[in-house]
Design a protein around this motif. Structure first.
Motif, short mmCIF file in Angstrom:
data_model
loop_
_atom_site.label_atom_id
_atom_site.label_comp_id
_atom_site.label_asym_id
_atom_site.label_seq_id
_atom_site.Cartn_x
_atom_site.Cartn_y
_atom_site.Cartn_z
N ARG A 6 58.93 64.09 49.14
CA ARG A 6 58.12 65.15 49.76
C ARG A 6 57.25 65.83 48.71
N PRO A 7 56.09 66.31 49.12
CA PRO A 7 55.24 67.04 48.18
C PRO A 7 55.93 68.30 47.69
N GLN A 8 55.78 68.59 46.41
CA GLN A 8 56.39 69.76 45.81
C GLN A 8 55.34 70.54 45.01
N THR A 9 55.66 71.80 44.73
CA THR A 9 54.80 72.61 43.88
C THR A 9 55.35 72.57 42.47
N LEU A 10 54.52 72.10 41.54
CA LEU A 10 54.96 71.87 40.16
C LEU A 10 54.12 72.72 39.21
N VAL A 11 54.76 73.48 38.36
CA VAL A 11 54.08 74.19 37.29
C VAL A 11 54.45 73.51 35.98
N ASN A 247 57.26 61.76 31.38
CA ASN A 247 58.66 62.10 31.69
C ASN A 247 58.77 62.99 32.92
N ILE A 248 57.71 63.72 33.23
CA ILE A 248 57.74 64.57 34.43
C ILE A 248 58.02 63.72 35.67
N GLU A 249 57.31 62.61 35.79
CA GLU A 249 57.50 61.73 36.95
C GLU A 249 58.91 61.15 36.97
N LYS A 250 59.43 60.82 35.79
CA LYS A 250 60.78 60.25 35.72
C LYS A 250 61.83 61.28 36.13
N ILE A 251 61.64 62.53 35.69
CA ILE A 251 62.58 63.58 36.07
C ILE A 251 62.53 63.84 37.56
N LEU A 252 61.33 63.86 38.13
CA LEU A 252 61.20 64.04 39.57
C LEU A 252 61.87 62.91 40.35
N ALA A 253 61.88 61.73 39.74
CA ALA A 253 62.51 60.57 40.40
C ALA A 253 64.02 60.54 40.19
N GLY A 254 64.55 61.53 39.45
CA GLY A 254 66.00 61.64 39.31
C GLY A 254 66.58 61.24 37.98
N GLU A 255 65.75 60.85 37.01
CA GLU A 255 66.28 60.45 35.70
C GLU A 255 66.72 61.70 34.92
N PRO A 256 67.88 61.61 34.22
CA PRO A 256 68.42 62.77 33.51
C PRO A 256 67.79 62.95 32.12
N LEU A 257 66.50 63.17 32.10
CA LEU A 257 65.80 63.34 30.83
C LEU A 257 65.69 64.82 30.48
N GLY A 258 65.55 65.11 29.19
CA GLY A 258 65.35 66.47 28.74
C GLY A 258 66.57 67.34 29.01
#
Length: 378
Positions: A6-11, A247-258
């Motif tokens: 779903r679309p989200q608001t990202l800062v 990495n932003i896209e990877k985190i949004l996809a569920g990867e445990p980065l950062g």
């Protein structure tokens, strides 16, 4: 690259250390290009994206051939004005290559302190993101005075995220995640992957600095404050490496980065977020145990009877901190009396106030609708 359902608001906030090439201060164009590509892809996936960008001062120094950051306010403002124009030119060129429109939004603390300007700022961000535009935000250094500065763009990004009701706040910095100490100097330093409650960091006795460095410890102190603001507003936050904005896209996809921070399960509403985060408190009210319990557990308004001490000078409708007898802040609120009046009526019952002051006043010192609890205290 996996997409989010779903679309989200990202800062997204990126720091100077990620935007520039170390000691030279020149822009790290390859990093900026990757950031632009990442944010443009997110927009193509219908996410609403806001970028908070540092770097104006550093770019201005390079542009003017300065070997160190200026010290006087007037010089800082002049250099920031030079750098901001250059930085926006770079962003515009790169985003235009991908047909992604952008807008510049410069904010001062007073824009978020005054309720009407706060609401107007929200409407502007909402309209820009509805049009598919990526707002690029920075503090308006050319007019901001020292007393009304945000202090750093970590705080600014958290306040913007709270303002727009973001789903995520991403802080892109020069480290891949939060560590218990500087790993370059502490062999036993360990990475912190997930923070469910900020109080966990107190148990870890994390070592942070209050000034910036190549490792970013100065950023870590301010990033934890940003995490407090964001998570209290119900926003997920992640700290990750600025050199790899993908990495932003990877985190949004569920990867445990950062390092990822879980949002508070019971965030304040929009008005109370404004009170808690955007208003600068000008005084303190110390409360007895009964008043603290009534506020924390009963959701009650603050009455004069529960106030044991008043410090600071403030006027009606100013913001103040509400503290327990040990000085621990439990809430913030907008007062119905000024400091001189409260010195006279503290400890009094509401029906005694007209006799003490000689005129009718409000029944409450802080009405519950104008009172924002510290989330960790409830």
């Amino acid at each position: 690259m996996a997409t989010v359902p779903r679309p989200q608001t990202l800062v997204v906030k990126i720091g100077t250390s990620s935007l520039t090439q170390g000691k030279s201060g020149y822009l790290a164009l390859s990093t900026i290009a990757r950031l632009v590509e990442t944010l443009s892809r997110l927009r193509q996936q219908d996410h609403r994206v806001i970028l908070v960008s540092s770097g104006a001062m550093g770019v201005g120094c390079v542009r003017l051939g300065l070997s160190e950051r200026p010290r006087t306010i007037a010089m800082k403002q002049a250099v920031a004005a030079v750098g901001q124009g250059r930085l926006m030119r770079v962003y515009d060129d790169l985003f235009s290559a991908l047909s992604q429109p952008i807008a510049q939004v410069l904010l001062t603390r007073s824009d978020l302190e005054q309720r009407s300007r706060y609401v107007n700022s929200y409407r502007t961000f909402r309209q820009l993101t509805q049009l598919g535009i990526i707002p690029i935000v920075n503090e308006n250094d050319t007019v901001a005075i020292e007393e009304l500065k945000f202090g750093d763009n970590d705080t600014l990004s958290a306040l913007v995220a709270s303002l727009v009701g973001a789903d995520w706040l991403f802080l892109l910095t020069d480290v891949d995640r939060l560590y218990s100490a500087d790993p370059r100097h502490h062999a036993d330093a360990h990475p912190i992957h997930q923070v469910d409650k900020l109080k966990q960091l107190e148990d870890l006795q994390i070592v942070v600095g209050d000034r910036g460095s190549q490792w970013g410890t100065g950023g870590m102190a301010t990033k934890l404050e940003a995490a407090r603001i964001a998570t209290a507003a119900g926003i997920r936050m992640a700290i990750t490496e600025g050199r790899h904005p993908e990495n932003i896209e990877k985190i949004l996809a569920g990867e445990p980065l950062g390092t990822q921070f879980a949002p508070h399960p019971r965030p304040n509403n929009a008005r109370k977020r404004w009170i808690a985060n955007s208003l600068v408190p000008t005084g303190r009210l110390y409360l007895d145990a009964g008043a603290v319990q009534a506020i924390r557990q009963g959701g009650k308004s603050l009455l004069a009877a529960g106030i044991t001490q008043v410090t600071g000078e403030f006027q009606r409708r100013d913001a103040v901190q509400l503290c327990d007898v040990n000085g621990q802040e439990v809430a913030r609120g907008i007062v119905n009396y000024d400091s001189q009046e409260l010195h006279q009526i503290r400890g009094c019952r509401s029906d005694q106030i007209p006799e003490v002051l000689g005129y009718e006043g409000a029944d409450t010192v802080v009405h519950r609708d104008n009172l924002a609890l510290e989330p960790e205290a409830d």
